[in-house]
Motif scaffolding. Structure first.
Motif, PDB file in Angstrom:
ATOM      1  N   GLY A 114      61.398  10.635  -8.069  1.00 48.55           N
ATOM      2  CA  GLY A 114      60.536   9.571  -8.576  1.00 48.55           C
ATOM      3  C   GLY A 114      60.418   8.454  -7.574  1.00 48.55           C
ATOM      4  N   ARG A 115      59.289   7.769  -7.650  1.00 54.07           N
ATOM      5  CA  ARG A 115      59.092   6.681  -6.708  1.00 54.07           C
ATOM      6  C   ARG A 115      60.058   5.553  -7.010  1.00 54.07           C
ATOM      7  N   PHE A 116      60.359   4.763  -5.946  1.00 54.59           N
ATOM      8  CA  PHE A 116      61.324   3.682  -6.104  1.00 54.59           C
ATOM      9  C   PHE A 116      60.823   2.686  -7.159  1.00 54.59           C
ATOM     10  N   ALA A 117      59.519   2.394  -7.084  1.00 53.31           N
ATOM     11  CA  ALA A 117      58.958   1.447  -8.037  1.00 53.31           C
ATOM     12  C   ALA A 117      59.040   2.002  -9.460  1.00 53.31           C
ATOM     13  N   GLU A 118      59.023   3.333  -9.556  1.00 53.87           N
ATOM     14  CA  GLU A 118      59.136   3.978 -10.862  1.00 53.87           C
ATOM     15  C   GLU A 118      60.501   3.686 -11.482  1.00 53.87           C
ATOM     16  N   LYS A 119      61.518   3.709 -10.624  1.00 53.14           N
ATOM     17  CA  LYS A 119      62.864   3.360 -11.084  1.00 53.14           C
ATOM     18  C   LYS A 119      62.859   1.922 -11.592  1.00 53.14           C
ATOM     19  N   GLY A 120      62.132   1.073 -10.877  1.00 54.06           N
ATOM     20  CA  GLY A 120      62.019  -0.319 -11.293  1.00 54.06           C
ATOM     21  C   GLY A 120      61.328  -0.433 -12.646  1.00 54.06           C
ATOM     22  N   ARG A 121      60.308   0.399 -12.844  1.00 51.06           N
ATOM     23  CA  ARG A 121      59.591   0.329 -14.120  1.00 51.06           C
ATOM     24  C   ARG A 121      60.500   0.717 -15.286  1.00 51.06           C
TER      25      ARG A 121
ATOM     26  N   GLU B 201      50.534 -11.095 -12.713  1.00 47.74           N
ATOM     27  CA  GLU B 201      49.747 -12.135 -12.052  1.00 47.74           C
ATOM     28  C   GLU B 201      50.627 -13.057 -11.224  1.00 47.74           C
ATOM     29  N   VAL B 202      51.748 -12.537 -10.787  1.00 53.44           N
ATOM     30  CA  VAL B 202      52.653 -13.404 -10.046  1.00 53.44           C
ATOM     31  C   VAL B 202      52.697 -13.070  -8.556  1.00 53.44           C
ATOM     32  N   TYR B 203      53.038 -11.825  -8.252  1.00 54.91           N
ATOM     33  CA  TYR B 203      53.353 -11.527  -6.854  1.00 54.91           C
ATOM     34  C   TYR B 203      52.189 -11.817  -5.909  1.00 54.91           C
ATOM     35  N   GLY B 204      52.504 -12.428  -4.800  1.00 54.10           N
ATOM     36  CA  GLY B 204      51.514 -12.660  -3.763  1.00 54.10           C
ATOM     37  C   GLY B 204      50.631 -13.856  -4.017  1.00 54.10           C
ATOM     38  N   ARG B 205      50.855 -14.529  -5.151  1.00 53.13           N
ATOM     39  CA  ARG B 205      50.015 -15.690  -5.440  1.00 53.13           C
ATOM     40  C   ARG B 205      50.808 -16.978  -5.233  1.00 53.13           C
ATOM     41  N   SER B 206      50.055 -18.036  -5.213  1.00 55.67           N
ATOM     42  CA  SER B 206      50.689 -19.348  -5.149  1.00 55.67           C
ATOM     43  C   SER B 206      50.881 -19.814  -6.592  1.00 55.67           C
TER      44      SER B 206
ATOM     45  N   ASP C  89      66.410  -4.598  -6.216  1.00 58.84           N
ATOM     46  CA  ASP C  89      65.396  -4.160  -5.257  1.00 58.84           C
ATOM     47  C   ASP C  89      64.323  -3.324  -5.953  1.00 58.84           C
ATOM     48  N   ALA C  90      64.776  -2.435  -6.861  1.00 56.45           N
ATOM     49  CA  ALA C  90      63.825  -1.568  -7.553  1.00 56.45           C
ATOM     50  C   ALA C  90      62.882  -2.393  -8.421  1.00 56.45           C
ATOM     51  N   LEU C  91      63.467  -3.356  -9.148  1.00 58.57           N
ATOM     52  CA  LEU C  91      62.637  -4.217  -9.990  1.00 58.57           C
ATOM     53  C   LEU C  91      61.622  -4.973  -9.155  1.00 58.57           C
ATOM     54  N   VAL C  92      62.093  -5.511  -8.044  1.00 55.47           N
ATOM     55  CA  VAL C  92      61.195  -6.271  -7.172  1.00 55.47           C
ATOM     56  C   VAL C  92      60.079  -5.357  -6.680  1.00 55.47           C
ATOM     57  N   ALA C  93      60.451  -4.141  -6.286  1.00 55.76           N
ATOM     58  CA  ALA C  93      59.434  -3.199  -5.793  1.00 55.76           C
ATOM     59  C   ALA C  93      58.393  -2.929  -6.871  1.00 55.76           C
ATOM     60  N   TYR C  94      58.859  -2.800  -8.107  1.00 48.43           N
ATOM     61  CA  TYR C  94      57.940  -2.543  -9.217  1.00 48.43           C
ATOM     62  C   TYR C  94      57.001  -3.732  -9.446  1.00 48.43           C
ATOM     63  N   LEU C  95      57.604  -4.935  -9.434  1.00 46.12           N
ATOM     64  CA  LEU C  95      56.790  -6.131  -9.673  1.00 46.12           C
ATOM     65  C   LEU C  95      55.772  -6.342  -8.557  1.00 46.12           C
ATOM     66  N   VAL C  96      56.165  -6.001  -7.346  1.00 45.24           N
ATOM     67  CA  VAL C  96      55.238  -6.118  -6.225  1.00 45.24           C
ATOM     68  C   VAL C  96      54.044  -5.208  -6.456  1.00 45.24           C
ATOM     69  N   GLU C  97      54.360  -3.989  -6.887  1.00 41.91           N
ATOM     70  CA  GLU C  97      53.289  -3.028  -7.107  1.00 41.91           C
ATOM     71  C   GLU C  97      52.369  -3.496  -8.238  1.00 41.91           C
ATOM     72  N   LYS C  98      52.975  -3.968  -9.300  1.00 39.89           N
ATOM     73  CA  LYS C  98      52.251  -4.483 -10.458  1.00 39.89           C
ATOM     74  C   LYS C  98      51.313  -5.612 -10.036  1.00 39.89           C
ATOM     75  N   GLY C  99      51.858  -6.529  -9.227  1.00 38.98           N
ATOM     76  CA  GLY C  99      51.053  -7.663  -8.770  1.00 38.98           C
ATOM     77  C   GLY C  99      49.914  -7.205  -7.884  1.00 38.98           C
ATOM     78  N   ALA C 100      50.218  -6.256  -6.979  1.00 43.09           N
ATOM     79  CA  ALA C 100      49.212  -5.800  -6.019  1.00 43.09           C
ATOM     80  C   ALA C 100      48.088  -5.056  -6.746  1.00 43.09           C
ATOM     81  N   ALA C 101      48.459  -4.270  -7.766  1.00 40.04           N
ATOM     82  CA  ALA C 101      47.480  -3.468  -8.478  1.00 40.04           C
ATOM     83  C   ALA C 101      46.476  -4.349  -9.205  1.00 40.04           C
ATOM     84  N   HIS C 102      46.884  -5.542  -9.555  1.00 40.57           N
ATOM     85  CA  HIS C 102      46.050  -6.402 -10.373  1.00 40.57           C
ATOM     86  C   HIS C 102      45.036  -7.188  -9.567  1.00 40.57           C
ATOM     87  N   GLU C 103      45.212  -7.177  -8.241  1.00 41.59           N
ATOM     88  CA  GLU C 103      44.367  -8.034  -7.412  1.00 41.59           C
ATOM     89  C   GLU C 103      42.913  -7.608  -7.432  1.00 41.59           C
TER      90      GLU C 103
END
Lengths: 224, 318, 539, 84
Positions: B219-226, B251-256, B304-318
C-alpha cells in the motif's frame, strides 16, 4: 580616585600604594560583574528564543504570576539599593561609621523581605501545579499552549538564580553591617573600598531584577 | 566498494552531482594550503640554515624596519583577506546550490532512531538500514529523529545533515552512478553509534521500478496515513459539519493560513507535524484550541505517514 | 644575585602547610603544574587505549560503551583540566608578575582559591569517571546528555562547571594585574608579547566561561529536575544548547592557542637574537583573535540544521578570524630573517610549533568553507585539524615554554641533548599520528567510531604507531626534567641571555620576586643590540 | 545625598510607568517597551548608585564589555532563529 580610604596597615604586600590597591579592587569587581552579565545573559537569550517561538504560552504563563507581589518586590529591591548607595556614600566620607552600618543593615533586611515574598510566590505557583519539573502533574500545563512548561522553566531558573545572588548579597551586607563582629570579621573590612565593592555587587543584583520583572510579570497584562 | 580490491584511495567515490564540485573546491584549497605550508617551511628552514649563529658573517646586515616593515604587513593582510574572501565566495555559492530545494523531487521519509535508519517511500515500501534510489533522479529526504540527534552521512555523495527530534530537516541529492554506497551516522548518538550504518543502493531507472514492484502491495505510504487518520478518529472533528468544529484538512497544506493570533503561516510539512504534536501552538483563526496532542500516541513513522496523507489531501484539492 | 641565592621562593618554607596555604603566585604555579601533569597522564592513558583499539577495524579491545567513555574522558580531561589551564595557570601564573616587575598578582588569595576550585572540579570529574564514566563526548549534546545517556553526566558537568570558576578567577586576576601593576615606565607597547597573549586569553576566560557554566547548569537541571530548557519533547530547541555551548567552546580553542602564540613569540625572538618583527601587529593580532573568535562559533553547526544564512555569516567570519593568525606566522618567520639562530631545545619546539600550527590553521580554512565542511564535518578531518592546533600547537608551545623557563623556575639546568631529542621525537610522532587522519577524514571515516570499515585500517594503523612514538616523546621530558631537579647544574639568573624583567632576578626568584624594584625595561626584545655587546644564548 | 534620593524617586516612578504600560493593549510593542524602561532604570542605577563616572576607564570598559558581548551572543543566535 582619591587614595585616602586605605590606611597604611591595610595595604597588601603586592601593591605599591593605596591608590593602586583601590583601583585594582574596583576593577576586579567590575570585571566580575561583566562575567555575571553573561552568566544571566544566557538565560535572557534562551528566554528571547522561546518567547519568540511561543508568544501565547508566555502570555498565559505571565498571567499566572502575581503582579502585585512582583511590583512590591521590585520596589523593595530598589529601596535596598538606595540604602546601600547611601551607606557607601557615608562610609566614603568617614570610613566605617555607625550610620553606614545601619544603612547596610536595613538594606539586608529588605533583601530578606524580598526573599520571603519570593518564597511566597513560588509556593503559590507550586500550589497551582505549575511546577515544570519531574513529579509534577502535567495537567496544569495543558490549558496553556505548548511552551507553557518552558515559560515556567525559565521562571524558576531565572528567579532561582537571582534569589541565590540576593541571598549571597544579604550575607555580604549583613557582615558589613556588623553581624560578623563577634567573629572578628569587621576589622578586615574597615576600608572604604570594601563598602563600595559590596555596594556594586548589590546594585548589580538589583539591575538583574529590573530586567526580570517586565520579562516575567508584565507580558500583555491588558487582557486581565 | 569491494574490500580487498580498493584498499586505498585518496578520495572517496564520486556518486552525486555535487561530489565533483566539492572535490574541486577542496583540492584547490588543499593546493593553496600546501603552497603556503611549503613556503613557510622553506622560509623557516632557509633562514634557520642561513642565519644560524655558528655561521661566520662578514658584516652587519640591516633589518627590515619602519615603513618597509609596515608595508609588508599590510600587503600580507590584504593578500590573505582577498584570498580568503575568494574561497568564501566559491564555497558559499556551492553551498547555496547544494541546499536549494528541487522543484518536484522523489520524496522519501527517513527516521533515525537508536541505532538504525528507517526509510519510507511514498509507494508504501519501507526499508531498514538501506535506501534504494534511482540514478539521475532528484531525491529529497524528509528526515526526523525518534530520540537523539543523528546525522545522515553519505561520503560518496559528499552529503551530511543532522537529523533532529521534534523537527523535519531535509536534504537533496541526485545520484549519478549506480552502485552501493556507505551510509554513516556522524553525530554521536549512544553506545552503538559506530554500528548505525547502512547502504545507499543506487539503481538504474528500470531496476528501481522493478525493485518497487516487488514491494508486494504494502500500500502507498499516504494510504497508511489515511488508515491512521481514520483509526485515530481525526475525521470526527476535521470533516465539515461536525459538532466540534475543526479546520477542514483538505484546505490546509500548501496554503497560507491565518492564525488566531493574527499572524499568518505557510502550512508546510513542518506545520502539519507541529499541529499534530503541539496543536494549540498555532491555532487556525476561527477555531478553539481544543485538540489534544498526539505526541504520546504516535511513532515517528506514523506522523510521517499522516503528514504524507495530509499533503496528498491538500494537493488533490487545489 | 649573591644575596638572593640564600633564600628563594622554593626554600622559603618546606612544610606541606606552607605549600597548601601559599599565596605566592610562583608556588601556586607549581601546584598547578603538578596537578595538570597528573591530569595529562590520565587523559593520555585514555588516548593510548583508544589508539590501541583503533589499530583494528573490529571492536577487539574494549566494548562500545567503554570506548565511548574513553573518548569522553579523554576530551573532558584534556580540554578542561589540561589544555585550558596549562599555559595560563602554570607559566602565566609564574611569569605575569615577574614580567611586569610586580611582587605578586593583584589578588593572591583569589589565585590560591582558583587552584582549590580547579582541584575540586577535577576531583568531581574524576569521581564521575571512576563511578562509571560518561559517554556523551566532551560536547554533551542534548537531548542525548539530558535524557538518554546513562552515564554520570551530572557529576561530570558539575566538575566542569566548578573548574570554570578557576578560569574566571585566573582571568580576572591577570587582567587586573596587567592593568594596574605594571612597573613604572612599562607602557602597553613595552610589554612582552606573552603578556599580550595572556591578556587576550583572560578576556576570553572572563567573558566566555560564564556562558558555559550556566549552560551546563541548565543541562544538569534538566537531567536531575526535569525542568527542560532544551528538551524537544516539550518544545525545547536542542540547537540552542549547541549555540550556547559553542559560544564558549569555540573561543575556548583560543584560550588554548593564544598563550602558545605568546610563548612562541618569546622563544623565537630570544633564540634568533633578533627583535620581534612587527611587534605591534603581533600584539594587536592577539586581541583581534580574542574578540573575533567570539563571533565564529556557528561553524561547528554547519550541518546541524542551523539556517543557511547563519551558516554563511559564520563561514565568512571564520575566514576573517584566520587573518590575524596568518599575520602572526608571517611575523615569526620574518623574525628569523637576519637573526643569529640558536638551536636549543625551546627553539626546536618553537620551530615545530610554527609548522604544526600553520598546517592546523590552514586546514581550518578548509573547514570554514561551508560546502566542504558538509562533507568533512564530524569526521577524522576535524579530529586531525583540532589536534594540530591543540596538541601540535598548544602542547608544543607549553613544552617549549617549560624548557625555556625551567632554569628560572627551578634554578636548574636540564640535559640539553635530551631536550633536543624529545623535541624532534614529539614532532615526528605527532605528524605520524595525525597526518593520516586528514586523509581518513576526507575518505569519510566519522569520528567517535569504535568499529570502522576495513578500508580505513591502513591509515589507522599508521596513526596508532605514531601515537606510540608521541607517547614516548612526552615521557622523555618527564624523566630528564625531574632528573635535573636533583642532579642539574645551577642555571644562573639569565642562562639564555634573554631580555625581559623575569631574567633580571635570581633563579629561582626570591619570595617577592625582586630585591628592590626592577629598572624600567624600555623597549622589549632588544636582542639585536645585545648581540653587539657580546650576549649569547649559548651559556 | 540628594542625587541618590532623586534617583530613587525616579526609579519608583519608572516602576509605576512600566506597570501601567503593561496594562495598555500594545500587543507586540509591549515587550520592547518593558525592556526599554528596564534599561532606563538600569542606567539610573549604574549612573547614580554605582557612580559610573567616578570609575577608572578600565572599570567602565568592563561594564560595557559585559553588555556588548551579551549582544554578540543574542544577535548571532537570532540570526539563526530568524532565518530558519
Amino acid at each position: 580616585m582619591k587614595a585616602a580610604g586605605v590606611k597604611e596597615a591595610e595595604l597588601q604586600a603586592q601593591f605599591d600604594d593605596a591608590g593602586q590597591q583601590e583601583r585594582a579592587s574596583a576593577l576586579g569587581m567590575w570585571i566580575f560583574l561583566a562575567t555575571e552579565v553573561l552568566f544571566f545573559g544566557v538565560l535572557f537569550v534562551g528566554y528571547t528564543v522561546y518567547r519568540l517561538a511561543y508568544p501565547e504560552a508566555f502570555v498565559w504563563g505571565s498571567g499566572h504570576l502575581d503582579l502585585r507581589l512582583g511590583t512590591l518586590n521590585t520596589a523593595v529591591l530598589l529601596g535596598s539599593s538606595y540604602l546601600v548607595a547611601l551607606g557607601a556614600l557615608t562610609a566614603s566620607g568617614k570610613g566605617t561609621s555607625r550610620r553606614a552600618r545601619l544603612f547596610f543593615g536595613a538594606a539586608a533586611l529588605l533583601g530578606c523581605l524580598f526573599l520571603a515574598v519570593k518564597g511566597m510566590e513560588w509556593y503559590h505557583v507550586w500550589e497551582e501545579g505549575l511546577f515544570p519539573g519531574r513529579g509534577s502533574s502535567s495537567n496544569s500545563f495543558q490549558e496553556g499552549a505548548e511552551g507553557g512548561r518552558l515559560f515556567f522553566g525559565f521562571y524558576y531558573v531565572m528567579t532561582g538564580l537571582h534569589a541565590l545572588h540576593v541571598l549571597i548579597g544579604v550575607c555580604v551586607l549583613a557582615v558589613m553591617a556588623g553581624v560578623g563582629g563577634p567573629l572578628g570579621w569587621r576589622r578586615r573590612i574597615g576600608n572604604r573600598t570594601a563598602w563600595e565593592l559590596a555596594g556594586l555587587y548589590w546594585h548589580f543584583v538589583d539591575i538583574v531584577w529590573l530586567f526580570l520583572f517586565p520579562l516575567l510579570y508584565l507580558i500583555e497584562r491588558s487582557g486581565g | 566498494m569491494k574490500p580487498g580490491v580498493v584498499m586505498f584511495a585518496w578520495l572517496p567515490e564520486q556518486a552525486s552531482t555535487v561530489a565533483g564540485e566539492v572535490d574541486r573546491l577542496f583540492l584547490w584549497m588543499l593546493a593553496f594550503c600546501v603552497l603556503i605550508l611549503v613556503l613557510t617551511v622553506a622560509l623557516v628552514v632557509g633562514f634557520c640554515v642561513k642565519y644560524r649563529s655558528s655561521k661566520k658573517r662578514d658584516s652587519e646586515e640591516e633589518l627590515l624596519e619602519g615603513a618597509k616593515q609596515r608595508r609588508l604587513e599590510y600587503l600580507w593582510i590584504v593578500a590573505a583577506t582577498v584570498v580568503f574572501l575568494g574561497f568564501f565566495g566559491w564555497s558559499a555559492n556551492l553551498y547555496f546550490r547544494m541546499f536549494k530545494p528541487y522543484e518536484d523531487p522523489l520524496r522519501i521519509y527517513v527516521v533515525g532512531k537508536q541505532w538504525m535508519w528507517k526509510a519510507q517511500h511514498e509507494t508504501g515500501r519501507g526499508e531498514i538500514n538501506e535506501l534504494h534510489v534511482p540514478v539521475g533522479t532528484p531525491v529529497e529526504l524528509v528526515m526526523s529523529s525518534q530520540d537523539v540527534i543523528h546525522s545522515f552521512f553519505v561520503p560518496a555523495f559528499r552529503l551530511k545533515h543532522d537529523v533532529l527530534p521534534g523537527r523535519y530537516t531535509r536534504i537533496h541529492f541526485t545520484a549519478t552512478k549506480e552502485g552501493s554506497y556507505e551510509l554513516f551516522c556522524a553525530e554521536l548518538c549512544g553506545t552503538e553509534h559506530s554500528e548505525m550504518i547502512g547502504r545507499i543502493v543506487v539503481l538504474s531507472e528500470e531496476g528501481y521500478e522493478a525493485w518497487q514492484g516487488r514491494s508486494g502491495g504494502a500500500g502507498r505510504f499516504a494510504e497508511k496515513g489515511r488508515q491512521l487518520y481514520e483509526n485515530l478518529g481525526c475525521a470526527g472533528c476535521h470533516e465539515p459539519g461536525r459538532l466540534v468544529p475543526a479546520p477542514p484538512l483538505d484546505e490546509v497544506y500548501g496554503r497560507s493560513v491565518a492564525l488566531a493570533s493574527g499572524a499568518r503561516v505557510e502550512a508546510d510539512r513542518q506545520y502539519l507535524r507541529d499541529a499534530i504534536l503541539a496543536p494549540n501552538q498555532e491555532v487556525v483563526a476561527g477555531f478553539e484550541a481544543v485538540m489534544p496532542s498526539y505526541r504520546e500516541q504516535l511513532e515517528n513513522e506514523d506522523i510521517d505517514a499522516l503528514v504524507a496523507y495530509l499533503v496528498e489531501k491538500g494537493a488533490a484539492h487545489e | 644575585m649573591s644575596e638572593a641565592a640564600e633564600t628563594n621562593y622554593l626554600t622559603a618554607g618546606s612544610s606541606l602547610r606552607s605549600w597548601l596555604l601559599t599565596r605566592d603566585h610562583k608556588r601556586i604555579a607549581i601546584l598547578y603544574a603538578i596537578s595538570i601533569t597528573a591530569f595529562f597522564l590520565v587523559g593520555g592513558v585514555a588516548a593510548v587505549l583508544m589508539r590501541l583499539e583503533l589499530a583494528t577495524p573490529g571492536g577487539d579491545l574494549v566494548a562500545s560503551a567503554t570506548y565511548n567513555r574513553l573518548f569522553t574522558l579523554h576530551g573532558v580531561i584534556m580540554v578542561w583540566f589540561f589544555l585550558i589551564p596549562s599555559i595560563p595557570s602554570v607559566l602565566g601564573n609564574f611569569l605575569v608578575p615577574l614580567m611586569i616587575g610586580a611582587r605578586d598578582l593583584a589578588f593572591p588569595r583569589l589565585n590560591l582559591a582558583s587552584w582549590y576550585v580547579f582541584m575540586a572540579g577535577g576531583v568531581l570529574a574524576l569521581g564521575a569517571i571512576f563511578a562509571g564514566g560518561v559517554d556523551t563526548g566532551w560536547t554533551f549534546y542534548t537531548p542525548y546528555s539530558s535524557t538518554y545517556s546513562n552515564g554520570y553526566v551530572v557529576a561530570m558537568v558539575a566538575g566542569v562547571f566548578i573548574a570554570g570558576f578557576s578560569s574566571i578567577f585566573t582571568g580576572i586576576n591577570f587582567m587586573v594585574t596587567i592593568h594596574a601593576m605594571r612597573v613604572k615606565g612599562m607602557g602597553w607597547f613595552q610589554m612582552p608579547l606573552f603578556l599580550w597573549s595572556m591578556y587576550s586569553t583572560s578576556l576570553i576566560m572572563v567573558l566566555a566561561t560564564p556562558v558555559l557554566a550556566i549552560t551546563l547548569a541548565l543541562l544538569a537541571i534538566e537531567r536531575v529536575g526535569g525542568i527542560g530548557i532544551f528538551d524537544p519533547a516539550i518544545g525545547g530547541d536542542p540547537l540552542l544548547f549547541q549555540h550556547l555551548f559553542w559560544f564558549y567552546s569555540h573561543p575556548a580553542v583560543y584560550i588554548m592557542i593564544l598563550p602558545g602564540m605568546g610563548v612562541v613569540s618569546e622563544l623565537i625572538a630570544c633564540f634568533s637574537r633578533n627583535r620581534i618583527f612587527g611587534y605591534k601587529f603581533v600584539a594587536l593580532s592577539s586581541v583581534a583573535i580574542a574578540a573575533l573568535g567570539f563571533l565564529v562559533w556557528g561553524h561547528h553547526m554547519f550541518v546541524s540544521s542551523q539556517s543557511v544564512v547563519a551558516s554563511l555569516v559564520f563561514s565568512l567570519l571564520s575566514f576573517l578570524v584566520a587573518v590575524p593568525s596568518a599575520v602572526k606566522v608571517l611575523n615569526w618567520t620574518a623574525t628569523l630573517y637576519r637573526g643569529r639562530i640558536v638551536f636549543s631545545a625551546p627553539m626546536l619546539y618553537a620551530i615545530g610549533f610554527i609548522g604544526l600550527f600553520t598546517l592546523g590553521g590552514l586546514t581550518g580554512l578548509i573547514l570554514a568553507a561551508v560546502a566542504v565542511d558538509v562533507h568533512v564535518h564530524d569526521t577524522y578531518f576535524v579530529v586531525a585539524h583540532f589536534h594540530y592546533i591543540m596538541v601540535g600547537g598548544m602542547l608544543m608551545a607549553y613544552l617549549g615554554g617549560l624548557h625555556f623557563w625551567w632554569p628560572k623556575i627551578t634554578g636548574k639546568q636540564y640535559s640539553r641533548r635530551w631536550g633536543r631529542v624529545s623535541a624532534v621525537l614529539v614532532f615526528l610522532g605527532f605528524n605520524l599520528t595525525f597526518m593520516p587522519q586528514f586523509v581518513l577524514g576526507y575518505l569519510g571515516m566519522p569520528r567517535r567510531y569504535h568499529i570502522y570499515a576495513e578500508q580505513f585500517q591502513l591509515l589507522n594503523l599508521c596513526s596508532s604507531a605514531g601515537a606510540v612514538i608521541l607517547g614516548l616523546g612526552y615521557l622523555l621530558p618527564l624523566c630528564y626534567l625531574l632528573h635535573s631537579l636533583f642532579c642539574g647544574k645551577p642555571a644562573g639568573s639569565n642562562p639564555w641571555s634573554a631580555t625581559g624583567l623575569e631574567w633580571q632576578t635570581a633563579s629561582p626568584p626570591p619570595e617577592h620576586n625582586f630585591n628592590g624594584r626592577p629598572s624600567s625595561p624600555g623597549e622589549p626584545y632588544r636582542y639585536d643590540r645585545m648581540g653587539k655587546e657580546g650576549g649569547s644564548a649559548e651559556a | 545625598m540628594k542625587r541618590l534620593t532623586y534617583a530613587f524617586l525616579a526609579l519608583l516612578l519608572l516602576l509605576g510607568v512600566s506597570v501601567w504600560i503593561a496594562t495598555l493593549p500594545l500587543g507586540a510593542l509591549g515587550w520592547p517597551a518593558g525592556v526599554a524602561i528596564a534599561l532606563l532604570k538600569a542606567l539610573v542605577v549604574v549612573g547614580v548608585f554605582m557612580e559610573y563616572r567616578r570609575q577608572s576607564w578600565e572599570s567602565r570598559a568592563a561594564a560595557w564589555a559585559g553588555g556588548v558581548w551579551l549582544l554578540f551572543l543574542l544577535a548571532l543566535v537570532l540570526v539563526d532563529l530568524g532565518t530558519r
